[in-house]
Design an enzyme around this catalytic site. Structure first.
Site, PDB file in Angstrom:
ATOM      1  N   TRP A 183     -35.210 -23.652  45.147  1.00  0.00           N
ATOM      2  CA  TRP A 183     -34.261 -22.783  45.832  1.00  0.00           C
ATOM      3  C   TRP A 183     -33.858 -21.675  44.858  1.00  0.00           C
ATOM      4  O   TRP A 183     -33.604 -21.937  43.684  1.00  0.00           O
ATOM      5  CB  TRP A 183     -33.009 -23.549  46.279  1.00  0.00           C
ATOM      6  N   GLU A 224     -36.716 -24.271  49.791  1.00  0.00           N
ATOM      7  CA  GLU A 224     -35.450 -24.328  50.532  1.00  0.00           C
ATOM      8  C   GLU A 224     -34.939 -22.920  50.842  1.00  0.00           C
ATOM      9  O   GLU A 224     -34.668 -22.132  49.939  1.00  0.00           O
ATOM     10  CB  GLU A 224     -34.420 -25.091  49.689  1.00  0.00           C
ATOM     11  N   LYS A 226     -32.291 -20.093  52.912  1.00  0.00           N
ATOM     12  CA  LYS A 226     -30.845 -19.949  53.095  1.00  0.00           C
ATOM     13  C   LYS A 226     -30.575 -18.654  53.845  1.00  0.00           C
ATOM     14  O   LYS A 226     -31.263 -17.660  53.639  1.00  0.00           O
ATOM     15  CB  LYS A 226     -30.199 -19.925  51.714  1.00  0.00           C
ATOM     16  N   ASP A 257     -31.721 -27.360  54.665  1.00  0.00           N
ATOM     17  CA  ASP A 257     -30.362 -27.726  54.243  1.00  0.00           C
ATOM     18  C   ASP A 257     -29.464 -27.346  55.423  1.00  0.00           C
ATOM     19  O   ASP A 257     -29.457 -26.184  55.849  1.00  0.00           O
ATOM     20  CB  ASP A 257     -30.006 -26.936  52.970  1.00  0.00           C
ATOM     21  N   HIS A 260     -27.433 -24.152  55.620  1.00  0.00           N
ATOM     22  CA  HIS A 260     -28.107 -22.878  55.384  1.00  0.00           C
ATOM     23  C   HIS A 260     -28.536 -22.129  56.627  1.00  0.00           C
ATOM     24  O   HIS A 260     -29.430 -21.292  56.589  1.00  0.00           O
ATOM     25  CB  HIS A 260     -29.325 -23.105  54.479  1.00  0.00           C
ATOM     26  N   HIS A 284     -31.759 -31.463  52.953  1.00  0.00           N
ATOM     27  CA  HIS A 284     -30.532 -31.556  52.168  1.00  0.00           C
ATOM     28  C   HIS A 284     -29.441 -31.756  53.193  1.00  0.00           C
ATOM     29  O   HIS A 284     -29.170 -30.846  53.984  1.00  0.00           O
ATOM     30  CB  HIS A 284     -30.250 -30.254  51.408  1.00  0.00           C
ATOM     31  N   ASP A 292     -21.336 -22.245  54.006  1.00  0.00           N
ATOM     32  CA  ASP A 292     -22.090 -23.271  53.284  1.00  0.00           C
ATOM     33  C   ASP A 292     -21.239 -23.833  52.147  1.00  0.00           C
ATOM     34  O   ASP A 292     -21.531 -23.662  50.976  1.00  0.00           O
ATOM     35  CB  ASP A 292     -23.385 -22.631  52.745  1.00  0.00           C
ATOM     36  N   ASP A 294     -20.528 -26.879  51.227  1.00  0.00           N
ATOM     37  CA  ASP A 294     -20.956 -28.104  50.543  1.00  0.00           C
ATOM     38  C   ASP A 294     -19.846 -29.138  50.408  1.00  0.00           C
ATOM     39  O   ASP A 294     -19.621 -29.686  49.338  1.00  0.00           O
ATOM     40  CB  ASP A 294     -21.596 -27.768  49.190  1.00  0.00           C
ATOM     41  N   ASP A 323     -26.688 -32.997  49.381  1.00  0.00           N
ATOM     42  CA  ASP A 323     -26.362 -31.817  48.577  1.00  0.00           C
ATOM     43  C   ASP A 323     -24.944 -31.355  48.891  1.00  0.00           C
ATOM     44  O   ASP A 323     -24.725 -30.621  49.849  1.00  0.00           O
ATOM     45  CB  ASP A 323     -27.379 -30.701  48.879  1.00  0.00           C
TER      46      ASP A 323
HETATM   47  C1  RNT Z   1     -27.696 -23.830  47.453  1.00  0.00           C
HETATM   48  C2  RNT Z   1     -28.702 -24.883  47.783  1.00  0.00           C
HETATM   49  C3  RNT Z   1     -29.183 -25.710  46.629  1.00  0.00           C
HETATM   50  C4  RNT Z   1     -28.066 -26.107  45.690  1.00  0.00           C
HETATM   51  C5  RNT Z   1     -28.460 -27.136  44.665  1.00  0.00           C
HETATM   52  C6  RNT Z   1     -27.463 -27.259  43.574  1.00  0.00           C
HETATM   53  O1  RNT Z   1     -27.145 -23.258  48.537  1.00  0.00           O
HETATM   54  O2  RNT Z   1     -28.228 -25.697  48.791  1.00  0.00           O
HETATM   55  O3  RNT Z   1     -29.875 -26.795  47.100  1.00  0.00           O
HETATM   56  O4  RNT Z   1     -26.971 -26.581  46.372  1.00  0.00           O
HETATM   57  O5  RNT Z   1     -29.724 -26.880  44.197  1.00  0.00           O
HETATM   58 ZN    ZN Z   2     -29.389 -27.440  49.299  1.00  0.00          ZN
END
Ligand code: RNT
Ligand code: ZN
Length: 416
Positions: A183, A224, A226, A257, A260, A284, A292, A294, A323
């Site tokens: 990513w 990955e 986004k 993810d 994303h 993820h 996003d 997290d 994640d």
């Molecule tokens: C970032 C991505 C990525 C990170 C990690 C730390 O938006 O989701 O995967 O969160 O690699």
């Molecule tokens: Zn991620």
């Protein structure tokens, strides 16, 4: 009533709708989840980085964050002791462990810098997954693999190659394939003049990284995408279309993810489409609150729906990682809650009478389908979950939290 007695009685309830709870818990035990190391230290890593960059943010000042490899490993151990089943850990390149005067830059990383992690994993029978780190670095302040500066771009290409070799080392040492997930944060805050060239450079960079020989049966390379990040709101180079096409062409894993995408898009809905065209898909699982963000994964509808798709399509076809990074609460608890919730969501899916539900769909009995799906939500999954915890030797219900409190008092509170 004991946990086992409760389990035996609810087993009958599930049997009546055609669900075998014994089979469900047996399957659940076999599903590994890759636990991300970065919840333990707010994505800081061990390179002495002062702040997190790349459009991602860990907010909060909860005390007790891990400050070095020993602390992070001890914390991971504590978390894993409270999570049923066998799992994997997911590392970032920024978690390399250097000896005295041994620190090298990211374009010079070698397997030996991860030897301690391999030892850690071997002792605990854990697999390791890996991620190159394309953020929190002076050379990442503008762009990385898509950079217009050739020196910068080749630095990051080298980093990718190093990580590929390290991933293969993990797989060889631990006898389990390593997912290497790429990513990058590259993008623009405002409307770009040229959307094509950065993407062409990213494509070329990835081609170069993947041009080194590596064993595809050992390293599963994932990419990955986004939609946006903080400071790169208008354009991200590694968009969904970019990586979906790239992964398909190069026979790589596309990693989804669920933070994303646009907020009304459902990653659960994407899984079947991906799996019609590839053997496997990587995930993820996270929780985004308005962006996003997290947040810790909850036992919520989004997670449950993702879990249903994993179970329906075969859990061996979905490479599952979490994640999230919350610095505002106890970090061990964050891991345990997130991991256990992902497992509860999988259990929830395993306890559904899939055949019956599918038949209702195929005969277009949508009234009954809705009714049954809703009634099933109140079935006694908790008793099955508690039994699963018990037979896997971990504390059930909220009992595990006492351990976290004790650990906070004895260990975390001593870190300043
Ligand atoms: C970032 C991505 C990525 C990170 C990690 C730390 O938006 O989701 O995967 O969160 O690699
Ligand atoms: Zn991620």
């Amino acid at each position: 009533m004991t946990i086992k007695e409760r389990y035996e009685s609810v087993k009958e309830i599930y049997k009546r709708v055609g669900v075998d709870t014994d089979a469900a818990i047996e399957t659940l035990k076999q599903i590994p989840i890759s636990m991300h190391c970065w919840q333990g230290d707010d994505v800081s890593g061990f390179e002495g980085a002062s702040s997190l960059s790349g459009g991602i943010q860990a907010t909060g000042t909860y005390p007790g964050k891990a400050r070095n490899p020993e602390e992070l490993m001890t914390d991971i151990d504590k978390a894993l002791s409270l999570i049923p089943g066998g799992h994997r850990i997911n590392l970032h390149a920024s978690y390399a462990i250097f000896g005295e005067n041994e620190q090298v830059d990211r374009d010079k990383l070698e397997p030996k810098h991860f030897k301690k992690w391999v030892e850690f994993a071997k002792e605990r029978k854990l697999g390791i997954d890996f991620n190159p780190t394309y953020f929190s670095h002076t050379k990442a302040s503008n762009a990385t693999l898509s950079s217009e500066d050739e020196e910068i771009r080749s630095f990051w290409i080298e980093h990718g190659k190093c990580c590929l070799r390290i991933a293969e080392y993990f797989a060889t040492e631990l006898h389990t394939p390593c997912t290497l997930n790429i990513w990058i944060p590259d993008g623009f805050k405002d409307i770009p003049a040229d959307r094509m060239a950065p993407r062409a450079r990213l494509k070329d960079s990835l081609d170069q990284i993947l041009s080194i020989p590596y064993d595809k049966s050992k390293v599963y390379v994932a990419v990955e995408s986004k939609v946006f990040g903080i400071g790169v709101e208008s354009y991200t180079v590694g968009s969904h279309e970019f990586y979906m096409n790239y992964a398909a062409k190069k026979d790589l894993l596309c990693l989804l993810d669920n933070g994303h995408y646009h907020t009304t898009e459902s990653v659960a809905d994407k899984i079947s489409s991906m799996l019609l065209f590839s053997d496997k898909v990587a995930l993820h699982v996270t929780r985004s609150v308005r962006w996003d963000s997290d947040h810790v994964v909850l036992f919520d509808e989004e997670t449950k729906e993702i879990a249903k798709e994993i179970i329906r399509n075969g859990s061996d076809r979905v490479i599952l990682a979490l994640d999230f990074f919350d610095a505002s609460i106890n970090r061990i608890s964050a891991w345990v809650v997130g991991m256990r919730n992902m497992q509860k969501a999988l259990l929830n899916a395993l306890l559904l009478p899939e055949e019956k539900l599918t038949e209702l769909q195929n005969t277009r009995k949508f009234t009954e389908l809705m009714m049954l799906q809703e009634e099933l939500k109140l079935y006694p999954i908790g008793d099955v979950w508690n039994y699963f915890c018990e037979i896997n030797g971990v504390l059930q219900k909220e009992d595990w939290f006492k351990e976290v409190k004790k650990y906070e008092k004895e260990v975390l509170s001593k870190r300043n």
